[in-house]
Design a protein around this motif. Structure first.
Motif, short mmCIF file in Angstrom:
data_model
loop_
_atom_site.label_atom_id
_atom_site.label_comp_id
_atom_site.label_asym_id
_atom_site.label_seq_id
_atom_site.Cartn_x
_atom_site.Cartn_y
_atom_site.Cartn_z
N VAL A 98 39.15 37.15 44.98
CA VAL A 98 40.00 36.75 46.14
C VAL A 98 41.55 36.15 45.76
O VAL A 98 42.41 36.25 46.47
N CYS A 99 41.37 35.60 44.53
CA CYS A 99 42.58 35.04 43.91
C CYS A 99 43.56 36.15 43.60
O CYS A 99 44.78 36.12 43.96
N LEU A 100 43.10 37.39 43.11
CA LEU A 100 44.17 38.48 43.12
C LEU A 100 44.47 38.85 44.38
O LEU A 100 45.88 39.30 44.48
N VAL A 101 43.86 38.98 45.28
CA VAL A 101 44.41 39.54 46.63
C VAL A 101 45.39 38.60 47.19
O VAL A 101 46.50 38.90 47.76
N ARG A 102 45.29 37.15 47.09
CA ARG A 102 46.09 36.31 47.73
C ARG A 102 47.53 36.20 46.87
O ARG A 102 48.58 36.13 47.35
N ARG A 103 47.22 36.44 45.40
CA ARG A 103 48.44 36.30 44.66
C ARG A 103 49.36 37.68 45.03
O ARG A 103 50.52 37.69 45.20
#
Length: 388
Positions: free
Chosen positions: A312-317
């Motif tokens: 999830v963090c990678l997608v948002r970044r």
């Protein structure tokens, strides 16, 4: 699986194999277990040169111990070895005899936490030299119920007590301890599954006679009065043949002090418990315990949760990075302004003008004639020149 019980094997047990010069001796006054022992190492023995003295025993178990008893009169230290299966032999414990004291129930060798306890093992005890090798009895932790009944050993510390009982260290008691009580009505209880139970006591010199009652399943079987003289491993109660099943032995103090050394019961069924989760896995044993399975499940859940959070963090970044790149790539209005382009051209002209004033060397233009090759590199005089 491992057993929570201990089987005891007397030297007179037919499951022990003997080879070489051994003597079977009986001497109840000596104090050894069951009044008998096997002796090897007598130079006057008729078969003294019959080869090495060995005792072998096969069993299913997770541990095994070999015990000796050394009477007064033995002076030399015995050298012997113990070997389990195909493992290298280990040197047995060297016990220094004492001229004034009988050394009873001394461990010669012990094998603890045996690998593959569910399969059959074999132990070999061999005399190497020195003093005599005296084999009194063996104990092992069984892992398999056999076709024949086993004699299971219960130390005084494993019995339940009601009332005032005291445990004391006593030379000559099996395992070195015993319990005793002089409180009228005090009780000791032991539940078991089997066909027979026996109670043994050790009476020191200073104790007077004592009286006790014995019950099986709350039914009084016998009242016993102890002797006044010293007696080791005195059989004080024998239930004789019982129906195979679950029973409860109860010992009641009538007049003390009543001693309790150990209990033996016969059974062809053993109680087993699961192996500890920390026990090392042995070859051929791939079964996981319940604790290990639960631990693996919890660890897998935690790892999956961590991976999900990282995703999830990678997608948002990535979304933030794409938005920023689009904003930075927008064309500025000044670039499309003709005045801006003219201003840029003017600056270029000024720059070129400045270059024209520099004192850099000039190069010939296309319109200027280049010198002939012969003028730069003249030919030798002896070669003919081309007509002009």
């Amino acid at each position: 699986m491992k057993s929570s019980q201990t089987a005891i094997v007397d030297d007179q047990d037919s499951r022990i194999g003997w080879s070489g010069p051994w003597d079977s001796r009986h001497d109840p006054s000596f104090g050894q277990y069951n009044g008998s022992y096997h002796w090897s190492g007598d130079p006057s023995h008729a078969n003294a040169d019959a080869g090495p003295s060995r005792a072998t025993f096969k069993f299913y178990g997770s541990s095994l111990s070999v015990f000796t008893s050394i009477p007064i009169g033995v002076t030399a230290v015995t050298t012997s070895t113990c070997q389990l299966d195909s493992l290298p032999p280990i040197e047995a414990m060297r016990i220094q005899p004492i001229n004034t004291v009988d050394l009873l129930f001394q461990p010669v060798c012990q094998f603890l936490d045996i690998a593959n306890p569910e399969r059959e093992h074999e132990v070999v005890i061999e005399r190497i030299g020195g003093g005599p090798l005296i084999l009194d009895y063996l104990t092992y932790t069984p892992t398999r119920s056999g076709e024949m009944e086993m004699e299971l050993f219960v130390d005084d510390a494993e019995v339940g007590y009601e009332g005032m009982w005291a445990q004391d260290v006593l030379h000559g008691a099996l395992q070195g301890t015993r319990h005793s009580s002089d409180e009228d009505g005090a009780r000791a209880t032991f539940p078991f599954r089997g066909t027979n139970v026996q109670v043994y006591a050790t009476h020191p010199h200073e104790n007077g006679p004592s009286t006790s009652r014995y019950y099986i399943d709350d039914v009084e079987i016998r009242t016993y009065t102890s002797p006044t003289n010293l007696s080791r491993h005195q059989l004080v109660f024998d239930s004789e043949q019982l129906e195979d099943g679950d029973h409860v032995l109860t010992i009641e103090v009538v007049e003390g002090p009543v001693p309790l050394d150990y209990i033996l019961f016969r059974s062809n069924t053993i109680q087993v418990e699961e192996l500890d989760a920390t026990r090392a896995t042995t070859p051929g044993n791939s079964t996981l315990s319940t604790g290990a399975i639960v631990g693996i499940s919890v660890a897998s859940t935690v790892i999956m949760a961590v991976l999900l959070v990282l995703f999830v963090c990678l997608v948002r970044r990535k979304r933030r990075y794409t938005r920023s790149a689009v904003e930075d790539s927008t064309i500025s209005p000044n670039i499309l302004n003709p005045a801006g382009m003219q201003q840029s051209s003017t600056k270029s002209q000024l720059f070129n003008a400045q270059l024209g004033n520099n004192s850099h060397p000039s190069f010939p233009t296309r319109e200027e004639a280049l010198p002939a090759y012969s003028e730069v590199f003249p030919l030798p005089s002896h070669l003919p020149r081309a007509a002009s």
